[in-house]
Write a protein that holds these residues in place. Structure first.
Motif, PDB file in Angstrom:
ATOM      1  N   LEU A   8       0.828  -1.204   0.000  1.00  0.00           N
ATOM      2  CA  LEU A   8       0.000   0.000   0.000  1.00  0.00           C
ATOM      3  C   LEU A   8       0.862   1.255   0.000  1.00  0.00           C
ATOM      4  CD1 LEU A   8      -2.744   1.428   0.185  1.00  0.00           C
ATOM      5  CD2 LEU A   8      -2.682   1.030   2.667  1.00  0.00           C
ATOM      6  N   LEU A   9       1.923   1.271   0.801  1.00  0.00           N
ATOM      7  CA  LEU A   9       2.821   2.425   0.823  1.00  0.00           C
ATOM      8  C   LEU A   9       3.454   2.652  -0.549  1.00  0.00           C
ATOM      9  CD1 LEU A   9       4.524   1.932   4.296  1.00  0.00           C
ATOM     10  CD2 LEU A   9       3.016   3.815   3.629  1.00  0.00           C
ATOM     11  N   LYS A  10       3.856   1.579  -1.216  1.00  0.00           N
ATOM     12  CA  LYS A  10       4.430   1.704  -2.566  1.00  0.00           C
ATOM     13  C   LYS A  10       3.398   2.257  -3.540  1.00  0.00           C
ATOM     14  CE  LYS A  10       8.014  -1.790  -2.094  1.00  0.00           C
ATOM     15  NZ  LYS A  10       8.507  -3.108  -2.521  1.00  0.00           N
ATOM     16  N   GLU A  11       2.160   1.802  -3.412  1.00  0.00           N
ATOM     17  CA  GLU A  11       1.075   2.301  -4.264  1.00  0.00           C
ATOM     18  C   GLU A  11       0.861   3.804  -4.025  1.00  0.00           C
ATOM     19  OE1 GLU A  11      -3.730   1.892  -4.159  1.00  0.00           O
ATOM     20  OE2 GLU A  11      -2.595   0.030  -3.960  1.00  0.00           O
ATOM     21  N   LEU A  12       0.852   4.218  -2.772  1.00  0.00           N
ATOM     22  CA  LEU A  12       0.649   5.625  -2.448  1.00  0.00           C
ATOM     23  C   LEU A  12       1.836   6.477  -2.889  1.00  0.00           C
ATOM     24  CD1 LEU A  12      -0.989   5.341   1.081  1.00  0.00           C
ATOM     25  CD2 LEU A  12      -2.093   5.756  -1.120  1.00  0.00           C
ATOM     26  N   GLU A  13       3.024   5.918  -2.837  1.00  0.00           N
ATOM     27  CA  GLU A  13       4.217   6.627  -3.313  1.00  0.00           C
ATOM     28  C   GLU A  13       4.091   6.913  -4.814  1.00  0.00           C
ATOM     29  OE1 GLU A  13       8.236   8.198  -3.041  1.00  0.00           O
ATOM     30  OE2 GLU A  13       6.580   7.958  -1.648  1.00  0.00           O
ATOM     31  N   GLU A  14       3.603   5.955  -5.568  1.00  0.00           N
ATOM     32  CA  GLU A  14       3.394   6.141  -7.007  1.00  0.00           C
ATOM     33  C   GLU A  14       2.277   7.153  -7.261  1.00  0.00           C
ATOM     34  OE1 GLU A  14       5.132   4.870  -9.606  1.00  0.00           O
ATOM     35  OE2 GLU A  14       6.496   4.089  -8.079  1.00  0.00           O
ATOM     36  N   PHE A  15       1.238   7.093  -6.447  1.00  0.00           N
ATOM     37  CA  PHE A  15       0.058   7.945  -6.615  1.00  0.00           C
ATOM     38  C   PHE A  15       0.410   9.423  -6.489  1.00  0.00           C
ATOM     39  CE2 PHE A  15      -3.725  10.051  -4.810  1.00  0.00           C
ATOM     40  CZ  PHE A  15      -4.654   9.771  -5.803  1.00  0.00           C
TER      41      PHE A  15
END
Length: 121
Positions: A8-15
């Motif tokens: 989830l953190l990686k997804e939010l970093e991309e977002f």
């Protein structure tokens, strides 16, 4: 770190690199790691964050605090960001994050009886 939270953190970093009208205010990945390290080192029982945005920094701190029973209270006043943060907290599976909706001065009166061990603005 829990693989679900890390994903989830990686997804939010991309977002955060995608233009948005939400006005997201995320810390960098390095600051997230630093916050996590500080939480693990000092083990604050009650952490208060002012400015949730989409929950990125709260997730870093809550993941670390979950290892010893710490809690994160995070305050957000923007109606556009609150649902996004709620969704991200639900996705994380962490049960030690408490999203407080409203402006910090009003919220602090609700926290008057709680000893705050760490604050992040």
């Amino acid at each position: 770190m829990d693989s679900k939270v890390l994903s989830l953190l990686k997804e939010l970093e991309e977002f955060k690199s995608i233009p948005s009208d939400l006005g997201l205010w995320n810390v960098s990945w390095e600051v997230g790691e630093f916050l996590s390290e500080m939480v693990l080192k000092y083990k604050p029982k009650v952490i208060v964050e002012i400015g949730t945005s989409n929950g990125f920094s709260a997730l870093w701190m809550a993941q670390a605090a979950s290892s010893y029973g710490g809690k994160v209270y995070t305050v957000e006043s923007c109606p556009k960001r609150i649902p996004l943060a709620k969704e991200n907290f639900l996705k994380s599976g962490l049960d030690n994050i408490y999203l407080l909706e409203g402006h910090a001065p009003e919220i602090f009166s609700c926290l008057a009886d709680i000893k705050i061990d760490m604050a992040f603005f």
